[in-house]
Design a protein around this motif. Structure first.
Motif, short mmCIF file in Angstrom:
data_model
loop_
_atom_site.label_atom_id
_atom_site.label_comp_id
_atom_site.label_asym_id
_atom_site.label_seq_id
_atom_site.Cartn_x
_atom_site.Cartn_y
_atom_site.Cartn_z
N MET A 148 0.82 -1.21 0.00
CA MET A 148 0.00 0.00 0.00
C MET A 148 0.86 1.26 0.00
N VAL A 149 1.92 1.25 0.79
CA VAL A 149 2.79 2.42 0.80
C VAL A 149 3.42 2.63 -0.57
N ALA A 150 3.87 1.54 -1.19
CA ALA A 150 4.47 1.64 -2.53
C ALA A 150 3.45 2.16 -3.54
N LEU A 151 2.22 1.66 -3.46
CA LEU A 151 1.17 2.10 -4.39
C LEU A 151 0.87 3.59 -4.21
N ASN A 152 0.77 4.02 -2.96
CA ASN A 152 0.50 5.43 -2.71
C ASN A 152 1.62 6.31 -3.25
#
Length: 768
Positions: free
Chosen positions: A328-332
């Motif tokens: 999720m952090v990478a996607l954001n």
């Protein structure tokens, strides 16, 4: 002689010592006190013969002898070859039994010997457990750690001593129950360990980071300010490139990165962790990779400003994590990059982002964020031109068809992504686009939200616009019936897009077996509903009808077509200029078919279409010249009524006698019509109307009116007027004063009739 530089002399001395001490405990004990003990000669081939004498020493009744024997034995086990030989001697029970008492040196040597014997040897470890090593160690735990930490602080402590003390601490503190029972403060243990992270000995660095990792598993250690000082050396070890050090250092960072993310970033952690994450040759172990990705995600989660310090390729690699928070952090971060930098989309794609995102969708991980980034990428024209985009159609379609797909937002974004791909003509024609059409039809079948309907319909439009194969795929999936239902959607925009899709589907003869009267009825119903409920016209519905009538003339004679005409006329009356344009084309198209269809059907359609006469006449006056030719051609083929109203006469006096005037009207060879006689008036008022019905307008015919006066001696002609009636068909109303031509008016005064002529679609109320 053991200190001699000559290897042959060392070997000779060693052999002699072995023979002298063999079977004699008292002599063997002296061996351990000799400078140049087996620690120095353990690599010598003859050293293996020392094992048996040392084992005999360990069975001595004298504590000093036992201690010396165990210490020498433990040092000898630094050689893996000697360990293999030592396993043949049954020493596990003996060594476990020595892990007690007050001699720390004996206990440490015994534990170290057991560690070396048990390394990578599961049976040996089981033997230790069976004879009670765990209980022995647990008894020592309450008193061992603190003195060991104090020893580490001694400045005169050698590297070997540091290594041994650290190893003992690791052995003790790696057990969760040990940490739970000990009351160690961070300042007592963290500060001494930090210096060992910068030791010249890799072995000590390894043990220091390993011990630190165990300690930092405790929450109160993670949050203590002392721990912050360990960040810099840990980051340095994380990037040192030595696998064992990396593993322990990054594991330690994992424990404290949530408490000290800024410190990790300031120490260069983003760069060092990024190196580990994208390292390919050799690839790091998965556990190490996952730990590095988690640490970096903790740092990025702390402050979104760090997003731009991480290379896009690193963020893409993080999508392969099995930890949702990391993903999720990478996607954001990638979404922020995509919005902020036009070039980042290409960097992501080249780094393998699309495959990673599709894998996330397939596994139903982080579906909404994955779908959002995919849609953003495919919305980029340059990305759609890349080969990888072609191979995304099938996975997106499978995601929509997967019964395990529960995320409505994920479905919407996947449909949007397909819609983006369909904008590229080559992708819309790709072989996998058939599966996309089926998936989108299935989506519409599931009664989705209004937004989802719109997205699916628009995507289907692009897929079928230039592909016969896709049109057939939509039809075979049951899409025609579903789209017909959407024509009646209360959302006018959805209904309009559904009509546009119908137009594309039937823009040629590919689906001729699917065209039907029911389809025309659905389009008519959509048009009718708009006319009567919202007083608006859906131009796309009109265009869809027109397209069907163009490509499938066999439907012109259908009842559905006949019933459609009143709604076309309604659209002609109330619609925009664009709607009127389409209706004129459609009515002209149907008019050309009347000559080839059965007479009764043609007449029925013409009579219904005649309701458009007043509207067509209005268009001739108010609309652009481009409308005139079509409107006029329709007016001159539709059945209608000609109503002539004789209102009054003026100056109808005669030279002799009073005027008793009346008028007689004739058109062609038809029977004449006559007004009443108005007696004794030179300005009679009749206000009488006469109507003629025509199947087609009387082209080229004239209206003849004779005005006469009736008296005792017969009838006197007051004058005639002839009117060309073609003009009134287009204009609708033609009225004014018409002069009577006459020969007997001696005084030359003008005699006139006031006449009104109307061409309409209905009988006049004043018909006589």
């Amino acid at each position: 002689m053991l200190n001699s530089a000559s290897e042959s002399e060392q070997e000779a001395a060693l052999v002699a010592l072995i023979k002298l001490t063999s079977g004699n405990s008292s002599k063997a004990s002296l061996l351990t006190d000799v400078e140049g003990s087996p620690l120095e000669i353990r690599g010598n081939p003859v050293a293996s013969e020392c094992i048996e004498p040392l084992v005999s020493l360990m069975h001595s009744d004298t504590s000093t002898v036992v201690e010396a024997g165990v210490c020498a034995f433990e040092k000898l086990l630094d050689d893996e070859h000697q360990v293999e030989l030592a396993t043949a001697y049954d020493v596990v029970d003996l060594l476990v039994g020595l892990v007690s008492g007050t001699s720390n040196q004996l206990i440490e040597a015994s534990v170290c010997s057991l560690i070396k014997l048990g390394k990578d040897r599961t049976p040996c470890k089981l033997d230790m457990v069976n004879v009670g090593i765990i209980d022995k160690c647990l008894e020592l735990l309450p008193v061992a750690p603190k003195p060991l930490f104090l020893v580490l602080l001694r400045p005169d402590f050698s590297l070997w001593g540091q290594h041994s003390a650290l190893q003992a601490l690791v052995n003790i503190l790696e057990k969760p129950q040990s940490l739970a029972t000990l009351k160690l403060t961070p300042s007592q243990v963290i500060e001494p360990l930090i210096s060992f992270l910068e030791s010249p000995s890799q072995a000590i660095q390894q043990l220091g980071t390993e011990l630190l990792s165990h300690l930092l598993a405790q929450e109160h250690f993670q949050q203590d300010i002392t721990t912050k000082n360990a960040v810099v050396p840990l980051v340095q070890l994380a990037g040192i490139g030595i696998l064992n050090l990396q593993q322990t250092a990054i594991k330690a960072l994992e424990n404290i990165s949530t408490s000290w993310p800024k410190a990790v970033a300031d120490a260069g952690g983003i760069f060092e962790l990024g190196k580990v994450i994208i390292q390919d040759d050799p690839q790091p172990p998965h556990a190490l990779w996952e730990s590095a990705a988690l640490v970096l995600s903790n740092v990025l989660h702390f402050n979104a400003e760090y997003y731009f310090k991480v290379p896009v390729v690193v963020l893409v690699k993080m999508l392969h994590s099995t930890v949702d928070t990391t993903i999720m952090v990478a996607l954001n971060a990638l979404l922020v990059h995509e919005r902020s930098d036009n070039l980042s989309a290409e960097q992501m794609t080249e780094g393998g982002a699309i495959d990673a995102l599709l894998d996330l969708l397939r596994s139903h991980q982080c579906e909404e964020a994955s779908g959002r980034l995919l849609e953003a990428l495919f919305n980029n024209v340059r990305i759609r031109q890349m080969k990888v985009s072609k191979y995304a159609i099938a996975p997106l379609s499978q995601y929509l068809l997967d019964p395990q797909t529960r995320s409505e937002s994920g479905k919407l974004l996947a449909a949007l992504a397909l819609g983006d791909l369909s904008q590229h003509e080559g992708l819309a024609r790709a072989s996998d686009s058939v599966s996309a059409c089926r998936a989108l039809v299935s989506l519409l079948e599931d009664q989705p939200t209004e937004e989802m309907k719109m997205v699916a319909i628009c995507a289907l439009q692009n897929f079928v616009m230039n592909s016969r194969t896709n049109r057939r795929a939509v039809a075979e999936a049951g899409g025609i019936l579903i789209i017909q239902e959407l024509l009646l959607s209360p959302n006018t925009e959805i209904a309009g897009q559904a009509a546009l899709l119908i137009k594309f589907l039937f823009s040629n003869h590919t689906l001729q077996e699917y065209v039907s009267n029911e389809l025309i009825r659905s389009l008519t119903a959509a048009l009718e509903r708009e006319l009567w409920s919202a007083a608006t016209i859906n131009e796309e519905v009109l265009r869809a009808l027109h397209m069907i009538f163009i490509n499938f003339p066999k439907l012109h004679i259908s009842e559905a077509t006949t019933l459609c005409i009143p709604n076309l006329i309604g659209a002609l009356k109330s619609g925009s200029e664009a709607a009127q344009d389409v209706v004129l084309d459609t009515l002209c198209l149907l008019r050309h078919s009347w000559s080839t269809m059965p007479i009764d059907i043609a007449k029925s359609q013409a009579v219904i279409a005649a309701e458009a006469i007043p509207i067509l006449q209005m268009l001739m006056k108010t609309c652009p010249p481009s409308f005139h030719e079509r409107a006029d051609s329709l007016l001159h083929c539709l059945p209608g009524c000609l109503t002539v109203t004789i209102k009054r006469g003026n100056n109808l006096k005669q030279a002799m006698g009073g005027t008793n005037a009346f008028c007689r009207l004739t058109i062609g060879n038809g029977p004449p019509r006559q007004t009443k006689v108005v007696s004794h008036s030179t300005s009679p008022e009749w206000k009488e109307g006469f109507t003629w019905e025509f199947d087609v307008p009387p082209k080229g015919q004239k209206l003849h009116i004779i005005c006469k006066s009736k008296n005792t001696f017969g009838k006197t002609t007051l004058g005639r007027v002839t009117i060309q009636i073609d003009k009134v068909v287009s204009e609708g109303v033609y009225s004014g004063l018409f002069s009577l031509n006459h020969d007997s008016n001696k005084d030359g005064s003008s005699r006139t009739l006031e006449i009104e002529i109307i061409w309409s679609n209905r009988m006049s109320d004043e018909e006589t």
